[in-house]
Scaffold this motif. Structure first.
Motif, PDB file in Angstrom:
ATOM      1  N   ILE A  10       0.864  -1.181   0.000  1.00 33.56           N
ATOM      2  CA  ILE A  10       0.000   0.000   0.000  1.00 33.56           C
ATOM      3  C   ILE A  10       0.902   1.232   0.000  1.00 33.56           C
ATOM      4  N   PRO A  11       1.103   1.874  -1.155  1.00 40.16           N
ATOM      5  CA  PRO A  11       1.930   3.077  -1.176  1.00 40.16           C
ATOM      6  C   PRO A  11       1.199   4.245  -0.543  1.00 40.16           C
ATOM      7  N   ALA A  12       1.895   5.009   0.279  1.00 42.24           N
ATOM      8  CA  ALA A  12       1.257   6.126   0.979  1.00 42.24           C
ATOM      9  C   ALA A  12       2.243   7.269   1.122  1.00 42.24           C
ATOM     10  N   ARG A  13       1.836   8.443   0.682  1.00 39.96           N
ATOM     11  CA  ARG A  13       2.677   9.627   0.877  1.00 39.96           C
ATOM     12  C   ARG A  13       1.852  10.729   1.529  1.00 39.96           C
ATOM     13  N   TYR A  14       2.531  11.523   2.304  1.00 37.74           N
ATOM     14  CA  TYR A  14       1.855  12.603   3.030  1.00 37.74           C
ATOM     15  C   TYR A  14       1.666  13.827   2.146  1.00 37.74           C
TER      16      TYR A  14
END
Length: 269
Positions: A10-14
């Motif tokens: 699950i790629p996640a960036r702020y």
């Protein structure tokens, strides 16, 4: 059921351009319980049978700390990753040989049914010439109306896809494609396919993708999957019947109450 082993990332960036901090946005489910978008995405992934592992791939300590707080696994990736596919490629370079197929469950689609993941892996299994596979679902009238309203108000909403008669992707767009005459647009199920935020890749395809520069269409549309098409790689579509609920992605703050309503209607805490 798939025969290949598969892992979910699950790629996640702020630092989202359109919605900063999106993975940590709270969504209230049935009964009023609030969980962040990334936790709901993790729970969706954890519900998939046969998965050999689930990781959140991020470069942000706030997201990493939050995921660790609810018991999830994290792989830290480079800040230079321009999109989720590049982040998945970076993640497997760090994790090593974790599975035959890597599934990218994008963290903005918490309403995606978990069974789609295994169906998607089976689709990739069924055709060795495919380098990547991704699902498309026929729009309901209400989903079409939601997408059209976003477009009319200058918001970037969901992504649509058109493909061949052999279920190979031709093009993805943040516009509504193809163009519909009015009578078709008013149908109960308009002939528009909504792309859901999941991808299944062969590891070699991820390495090819990461070694190539971003294509012009990818940059214009802001859609990472267009790089596969620009490279001439075969992208398979998994066509799904309309879901029993509207699979709305969290792309804008205005999507929050819509998703919360569907969570409540489905009894998801």
């Amino acid at each position: 059921m798939p025969t290949s082993s598969f892992a979910i990332i699950i790629p996640a960036r702020y630092a989202s351009t359109r919605y900063p901090g999106k993975p940590l946005v709270s969504l209230r489910g049935a009964g009023g319980e609030a969980k962040t978008l990334i936790q709901r995405s993790w729970e969706c992934a954890a519900a998939v049978e046969g998965c050999s592992g689930v990781w959140v791939a991020t470069d942000d300590d706030r997201i990493a700390d939050h995921v660790a707080g609810f018991g999830g696994q994290v792989v830290m990736t480079a800040e230079s990753c321009a999109n989720g596919t590049e982040r998945c490629a970076d993640a497997i370079a760090r994790l090593g040989d974790v599975a035959d197929i890597i599934v990218n469950l994008q963290g903005d689609a918490p309403l995606s049914p978990s069974h789609i993941v295994s169906d998607l892996v089976a689709r990739l299994d069924s055709e060795p010439a495919l380098t990547m596979a991704t699902p498309a679902v026929r729009c309901s009238r209400s989903v079409y109306a939601h997408l059209a309203e976003d477009a009319a108000n200058g918001r970037v909403g969901g992504t649509t896809v058109v493909g061949t008669s052999k279920d190979r992707a031709l093009y993805f767009s943040k516009r509504l494609v193809p163009y519909l005459p009015e009578k078709d647009a008013l149908a109960e199920f308009p002939p528009i396919s909504l792309h859901l935020g999941l991808y299944a890749y062969r590891p070699d395809a991820l390495r090819l993708y990461n070694a190539a520069p971003a294509s012009q269409l990818e940059q214009l549309e802001g859609l990472e999957q267009l790089r596969f098409l620009d490279l001439g790689l075969a992208v398979g579509l998994l066509h799904l019947d309309p879901l029993a609920w509207d699979s709305i992605e969290l792309n804008n703050p205005s999507d929050v109450p819509v998703i919360e309503r569907i969570l409540a209607e489905r009894g998801i805490a």
